[in-house]
Design a protein around this motif. Sequence first.
Motif, PDB file in Angstrom:
ATOM      1  N   LEU A  84      21.040 101.424  38.111  1.00 17.92           N
ATOM      2  CA  LEU A  84      19.608 101.586  38.346  1.00 17.92           C
ATOM      3  C   LEU A  84      19.039 102.518  37.288  1.00 17.92           C
ATOM      4  N   ALA A  85      17.775 102.308  36.964  1.00 20.65           N
ATOM      5  CA  ALA A  85      17.062 103.213  36.061  1.00 20.65           C
ATOM      6  C   ALA A  85      15.722 103.545  36.685  1.00 20.65           C
ATOM      7  N   GLU A  86      15.339 104.821  36.625  1.00 22.89           N
ATOM      8  CA  GLU A  86      14.068 105.269  37.208  1.00 22.89           C
ATOM      9  C   GLU A  86      13.334 106.165  36.231  1.00 22.89           C
ATOM     10  N   MET A  87      12.045 105.919  36.093  1.00 23.59           N
ATOM     11  CA  MET A  87      11.199 106.807  35.309  1.00 23.59           C
ATOM     12  C   MET A  87      10.644 107.847  36.265  1.00 23.59           C
ATOM     13  N   GLU A  88      10.869 109.117  35.946  1.00 27.61           N
ATOM     14  CA  GLU A  88      10.364 110.202  36.765  1.00 27.61           C
ATOM     15  C   GLU A  88       9.646 111.198  35.879  1.00 27.61           C
ATOM     16  N   LYS A  89       8.946 112.152  36.488  1.00 31.57           N
ATOM     17  CA  LYS A  89       8.155 113.094  35.696  1.00 31.57           C
ATOM     18  C   LYS A  89       9.027 113.985  34.813  1.00 31.57           C
ATOM     19  N   ASP A  90      10.260 114.270  35.239  1.00 30.27           N
ATOM     20  CA  ASP A  90      11.131 115.121  34.430  1.00 30.27           C
ATOM     21  C   ASP A  90      11.981 114.331  33.443  1.00 30.27           C
ATOM     22  N   ARG A  93      15.951 108.613  34.580  1.00 30.89           N
ATOM     23  CA  ARG A  93      17.261 108.737  35.239  1.00 30.89           C
ATOM     24  C   ARG A  93      17.995 107.407  35.175  1.00 30.89           C
ATOM     25  N   LEU A  94      19.188 107.465  34.625  1.00 38.17           N
ATOM     26  CA  LEU A  94      20.029 106.281  34.516  1.00 38.17           C
ATOM     27  C   LEU A  94      21.223 106.471  35.448  1.00 38.17           C
ATOM     28  N   TYR A  95      21.323 105.598  36.447  1.00 46.60           N
ATOM     29  CA  TYR A  95      22.422 105.631  37.414  1.00 46.60           C
ATOM     30  C   TYR A  95      23.521 104.723  36.899  1.00 46.60           C
ATOM     31  N   VAL A  96      24.735 105.273  36.807  1.00 41.54           N
ATOM     32  CA  VAL A  96      25.862 104.535  36.247  1.00 41.54           C
ATOM     33  C   VAL A  96      27.053 104.648  37.180  1.00 41.54           C
ATOM     34  N   SER A  97      27.568 103.507  37.595  1.00 41.90           N
ATOM     35  CA  SER A  97      28.810 103.468  38.363  1.00 41.90           C
ATOM     36  C   SER A  97      29.962 103.553  37.358  1.00 41.90           C
ATOM     37  N   TRP A  98      30.978 104.361  37.677  1.00 40.90           N
ATOM     38  CA  TRP A  98      32.091 104.480  36.745  1.00 40.90           C
ATOM     39  C   TRP A  98      33.435 104.424  37.467  1.00 40.90           C
TER      40      TRP A  98
END
Length: 139
Positions: A84-90, A93-98
Motif C-alpha cells: 500500500l502507498a499513502e500520501m500524508e501531510k508528513d 508512506r510505503l507499506y512493504v511486506s517482507w
Amino acid sequence: MRKIIVVVIVLLLLSCGGKKQVKQPSPEYSYTTQAFKVVDEIRQSYQNKDNSGIRKNCSESAYREIIASIRPFDKAEVEFTPVLAEMEKDGYRLYVSWNGKWSYLGNETEERGLAIFLIKGNPPRVEKIVRGNPFRYPD
C-alpha cells in the motif's frame, strides 16, 4: 467480384485499426513506482553489505538508523512486496511486506513482517522506517 470483396475486407480491417490511446500513468503511480525502486535498491545494498548504496537512497538520519540497526550476518536473502502507498501531510508512506532469511555463523534465522517507509522528496528518498524494520535481523 472476388477482388472487390477482398478490397472491401482490407479497407474494413485498415479502418478499424486506428491508433489506440495509451493511458499515461498518474503522477501518484509514477511516484509509487520510484519509491518502491528506491526501497528495493536499499534492500539489495543491504544484502550486498554496500553501505554507500544505502546512503544514496536515504536521508542522513534514515541512513544512520538503518546502519545502527544492522546485525552481523554471513548471508541475507530479503524479499520485498509492495502492499500500500499513502500520501500524508508528513510525507509518503510505503507499506512493504517482507520475508527474510539470514545466515550467521552456521545458524539460520527466518522472519517476516510489514515495514512502513516514510518517503520524501523528488527524487524520492527514505526519510525514516516507521515500523517493522527488516534490517535489524538476525536476532
